[in-house]
Motif scaffolding. Structure first.
Motif, PDB file in Angstrom:
ATOM      1  N   ILE A 126      54.649 -22.401  -1.651  1.00 26.11           N
ATOM      2  CA  ILE A 126      56.011 -22.695  -2.118  1.00 26.11           C
ATOM      3  C   ILE A 126      56.050 -24.059  -2.800  1.00 26.11           C
ATOM      4  N   LEU A 127      55.411 -25.046  -2.193  1.00 19.70           N
ATOM      5  CA  LEU A 127      55.374 -26.387  -2.779  1.00 19.70           C
ATOM      6  C   LEU A 127      54.703 -26.364  -4.150  1.00 19.70           C
ATOM      7  N   PHE A 128      53.606 -25.654  -4.274  1.00 20.10           N
ATOM      8  CA  PHE A 128      52.874 -25.619  -5.538  1.00 20.10           C
ATOM      9  C   PHE A 128      53.694 -24.918  -6.626  1.00 20.10           C
ATOM     10  N   SER A 129      54.440 -23.881  -6.247  1.00 16.59           N
ATOM     11  CA  SER A 129      55.285 -23.202  -7.224  1.00 16.59           C
ATOM     12  C   SER A 129      56.447 -24.074  -7.673  1.00 16.59           C
TER      13      SER A 129
ATOM     14  N   VAL B  48      63.579 -43.067  -1.450  1.00 15.01           N
ATOM     15  CA  VAL B  48      64.832 -42.413  -1.052  1.00 15.01           C
ATOM     16  C   VAL B  48      65.663 -42.075  -2.278  1.00 15.01           C
ATOM     17  N   GLN B  49      65.709 -42.983  -3.259  1.00 15.11           N
ATOM     18  CA  GLN B  49      66.463 -42.704  -4.481  1.00 15.11           C
ATOM     19  C   GLN B  49      65.906 -41.481  -5.199  1.00 15.11           C
ATOM     20  N   GLU B  50      64.590 -41.391  -5.308  1.00 12.71           N
ATOM     21  CA  GLU B  50      63.974 -40.246  -5.973  1.00 12.71           C
ATOM     22  C   GLU B  50      64.205 -38.948  -5.205  1.00 12.71           C
ATOM     23  N   VAL B  51      64.131 -39.015  -3.894  1.00 13.62           N
ATOM     24  CA  VAL B  51      64.324 -37.807  -3.075  1.00 13.62           C
ATOM     25  C   VAL B  51      65.748 -37.284  -3.209  1.00 13.62           C
ATOM     26  N   VAL B  52      66.710 -38.189  -3.192  1.00 17.37           N
ATOM     27  CA  VAL B  52      68.109 -37.768  -3.281  1.00 17.37           C
ATOM     28  C   VAL B  52      68.409 -37.139  -4.642  1.00 17.37           C
ATOM     29  N   GLU B  53      67.819 -37.677  -5.690  1.00 20.40           N
ATOM     30  CA  GLU B  53      68.135 -37.206  -7.040  1.00 20.40           C
ATOM     31  C   GLU B  53      67.312 -35.996  -7.461  1.00 20.40           C
ATOM     32  N   LEU B  54      66.306 -35.610  -6.709  1.00 20.10           N
ATOM     33  CA  LEU B  54      65.465 -34.482  -7.102  1.00 20.10           C
ATOM     34  C   LEU B  54      66.241 -33.174  -6.953  1.00 20.10           C
ATOM     35  N   PRO B  55      66.356 -32.382  -8.012  1.00 16.20           N
ATOM     36  CA  PRO B  55      67.182 -31.166  -7.953  1.00 16.20           C
ATOM     37  C   PRO B  55      66.436 -29.984  -7.349  1.00 16.20           C
ATOM     38  N   VAL B  56      66.131 -30.045  -6.072  1.00 13.33           N
ATOM     39  CA  VAL B  56      65.516 -28.931  -5.353  1.00 13.33           C
ATOM     40  C   VAL B  56      66.457 -28.561  -4.207  1.00 13.33           C
TER      41      VAL B  56
ATOM     42  N   ARG C 287      64.468 -18.696  -2.007  1.00 15.22           N
ATOM     43  CA  ARG C 287      64.088 -17.699  -2.996  1.00 15.22           C
ATOM     44  C   ARG C 287      62.579 -17.706  -3.207  1.00 15.22           C
ATOM     45  N   GLU C 288      61.996 -18.897  -3.313  1.00 12.59           N
ATOM     46  CA  GLU C 288      60.552 -18.988  -3.494  1.00 12.59           C
ATOM     47  C   GLU C 288      59.814 -18.510  -2.248  1.00 12.59           C
ATOM     48  N   HIS C 289      60.425 -18.711  -1.076  1.00  9.43           N
ATOM     49  CA  HIS C 289      59.811 -18.228   0.165  1.00  9.43           C
ATOM     50  C   HIS C 289      59.678 -16.707   0.150  1.00  9.43           C
ATOM     51  N   LEU C 290      60.714 -16.021  -0.322  1.00  7.17           N
ATOM     52  CA  LEU C 290      60.656 -14.566  -0.393  1.00  7.17           C
ATOM     53  C   LEU C 290      59.586 -14.108  -1.387  1.00  7.17           C
ATOM     54  N   ILE C 291      59.466 -14.811  -2.506  1.00 12.02           N
ATOM     55  CA  ILE C 291      58.462 -14.443  -3.502  1.00 12.02           C
ATOM     56  C   ILE C 291      57.045 -14.614  -2.941  1.00 12.02           C
ATOM     57  N   GLN C 292      56.799 -15.775  -2.318  1.00 15.48           N
ATOM     58  CA  GLN C 292      55.461 -16.029  -1.784  1.00 15.48           C
ATOM     59  C   GLN C 292      55.156 -15.137  -0.587  1.00 15.48           C
ATOM     60  N   LEU C 293      56.157 -14.789   0.183  1.00 17.01           N
ATOM     61  CA  LEU C 293      55.947 -13.882   1.315  1.00 17.01           C
ATOM     62  C   LEU C 293      55.565 -12.495   0.821  1.00 17.01           C
ATOM     63  N   ARG C 294      56.186 -12.052  -0.261  1.00 18.07           N
ATOM     64  CA  ARG C 294      55.832 -10.751  -0.827  1.00 18.07           C
ATOM     65  C   ARG C 294      54.388 -10.760  -1.351  1.00 18.07           C
ATOM     66  N   ARG C 295      54.007 -11.837  -2.008  1.00 19.92           N
ATOM     67  CA  ARG C 295      52.623 -11.928  -2.495  1.00 19.92           C
ATOM     68  C   ARG C 295      51.632 -11.982  -1.338  1.00 19.92           C
ATOM     69  N   TRP C 296      51.994 -12.678  -0.277  1.00 16.81           N
ATOM     70  CA  TRP C 296      51.124 -12.746   0.902  1.00 16.81           C
ATOM     71  C   TRP C 296      50.912 -11.348   1.471  1.00 16.81           C
ATOM     72  N   GLN C 297      51.983 -10.598   1.602  1.00 11.87           N
ATOM     73  CA  GLN C 297      51.882  -9.260   2.175  1.00 11.87           C
ATOM     74  C   GLN C 297      51.064  -8.331   1.287  1.00 11.87           C
TER      75      GLN C 297
END
Length: 482
Positions: A208-211, A312-320, A327-337
């Protein structure tokens, strides 16, 4: 006991003072009501000849078989203390049961398989902190107790070495019992499956992190892909230890504050910020020509990007957002399966922060609050009524106007109340529903009869205003953490 008359002849006369249990003696006679009114005894013992008797505090007659011997009188203060303790236990049953469970966990010997591993790891946890500097000191003893208790609490998981720094950080700020229950919450709610035997959850979060890195820093993502560096080589210690072994201590505390408040998305954001500023420009990649150089670059991060204010400034402003992570968890879980089959670790779903945990698992005995008003559909009659709500009565002034108009021949029928008044009357009987109007142009003029927190809850579900449910918005995060 004498037998009844209908079975074996007439009943033998009972001796005076004996206790007779026959049906005749229990049947109420004609004078029973009068006898009850005149009698002030109120017990069977006095009615059977024990006029002068003493009973103990349990209700037994003194000297009888059920009565106990002379008992030591308990002071009144002790009785009041017992009563208060029982009331507190009944009102907070889970808390008292947790205390009992904690004693069992603390006093149990534990599994020798895990105890040896835990003892070998004690001196490695923050050896330059005053709590853990001395071997066998109170800090290491508490750390051993917390980790051993978790192996007893979750024997199917046992002990993972990454749990030791997590527990050590907690012990720096709270007693051992609280540190243990916080560790349980982190392992079960914030980072479920991270410390299982095969580390499947951390492998999934690595993908998920890499995606997500492809969207945050395409340069860093392309470089790591070209070097074929698996995310587990650089993010395992980051995520499993919640950056406790990576960042300066002031930054660790700030990150943990946000982590407890908003959940695992803070861990993802910190990892993405570090990757972006370590490998996100062509100038920084000049020194990373191979896998070894790249890994060393990520292990020896620049102090500037780990500084508290900058990070902290960078973490707060990062749009994740949480929605992107799920959503990415579901995608990677499907690929894992598809490639590896089903996950062997059946961990509970991850909860994003303290607010989500409290909403998902409210207390077993919530504080009593006033019940909201009953809301009925617009066409439903009121309880106890047979028809629709009646229109409001005419005022005296309206009646006089109607009489004058009728006398002048202008009206043949009584005036009908205006639609606004009828709607107001119906609104008094049936409060408006919390349903958004069909026409969005009139949304602001729609009646609002819910509390501010209810309206905020409804707005969070409106996809036109919020694309994801966030524990804190960007502006709230800046106001909170900066």
């Amino acid at each position: 006991m004498a037998k009844s008359r209908g079975e074996n002849g007439p009943r033998a006369p009972a001796a005076e003072g004996s206790l007779s249990g026959t049906r005749e003696s229990l049947a109420p006679g004609p004078d029973a009501a009068a006898a009850d009114e005149l009698s002030s005894l109120g017990s069977d013992s006095e009615a059977n000849g024990f006029a002068e008797r003493r009973i103990d505090k349990f209700g037994f007659i003194v000297g009888s078989q059920g009565a106990e011997g002379a008992l030591e009188e308990v002071p009144l203060e002790v009785l009041r203390q017992r009563e208060s303790k029982w009331l507190d236990m009944l009102n907070n049953w889970d808390k008292w049961m947790a205390k009992k469970h904690k004693k069992e966990l603390d006093m149990s010997p534990g599994d020798p398989k895990w105890l040896d591993v835990i003892e070998r790891d004690l001196h490695r946890q923050f050896p330059f902190h005053e709590m853990f500097v001395s071997r066998g000191g109170h800090g290491q003893q508490d750390l051993f107790r917390v980790l051993k208790a978790y192996t007893l609490y979750r024997p199917e998981e046992g002990y993972c070495q990454a749990q030791a720094p997590i527990a050590a950080v907690l012990l720096m700020h709270m007693p051992a019992e609280q540190a243990f229950w916080c560790l349980v919450q982190i392992c079960e709610k914030y980072l479920p499956g991270y410390y299982s035997e095969k580390l499947e959850a951390i492998q999934l979060d690595g993908e998920i992190l890499f995606s997500l890195l492809q969207k945050v820093s395409p340069v860093a993502h392309k470089h790591l892909s070209r070097q074929k560096i698996d995310p587990l080589l650089y993010m395992t210690e980051w995520f499993m230890c919640a950056f406790a072994r990576t960042l300066p201590w002031s930054s660790v505390l700030r990150v943990w504050d946000m982590f407890f408040c908003e959940g695992v998305k803070i861990i993802f954001r910190v990892g993405l910020v570090l990757l972006k500023h370590a490998l996100g420009s062509p100038e920084k990649l000049k020194a990373c020509q191979g896998q070894y150089e790249t890994i060393e670059q990520l292990r020896s991060l620049s102090p500037k990007i780990m500084q508290e204010a900058f990070l902290v400034q960078e973490v707060v402003e990062l749009p994740v957002t949480e929605r992107q992570i799920e959503r990415e968890h579901l995608i990677q879980l499907r690929r894992w399966q598809e490639t590896r089959g089903e996950l062997q670790c059946c961990s509970p779903p991850r909860l994003h922060g303290a607010k989500a945990i409290l909403e998902a698992e409210p207390g077993p005995r919530p504080t009593l609050q006033p019940s909201p008003s009953i809301r009925l559909p617009p066409d439903a009659p009121l309880p106890g009524s047979k028809g629709k709500p009646k229109p409001p009565k005419q005022s005296q002034k309206e009646k006089e106007q109607w009489k004058q108009a009728k006398a002048s021949g202008q009206l043949d029928k009584p005036p009908i109340p205006s639609q606004a008044k009828v709607a107001a009357a119906a609104g008094d009987a049936c409060p408006p529903q919390d349903v958004p109007p069909k026409d969005p142009a009139h949304q602001d003029s729609a009646p609002q009869d819910s509390a501010p927190q209810d309206s905020a809850h409804h707005h969070s579900q409106d996809s036109a205003h919020h694309h994801s449910q966030e524990s804190l918005t960007s502006q709230e995060s800046e106001d909170t953490y900066l």
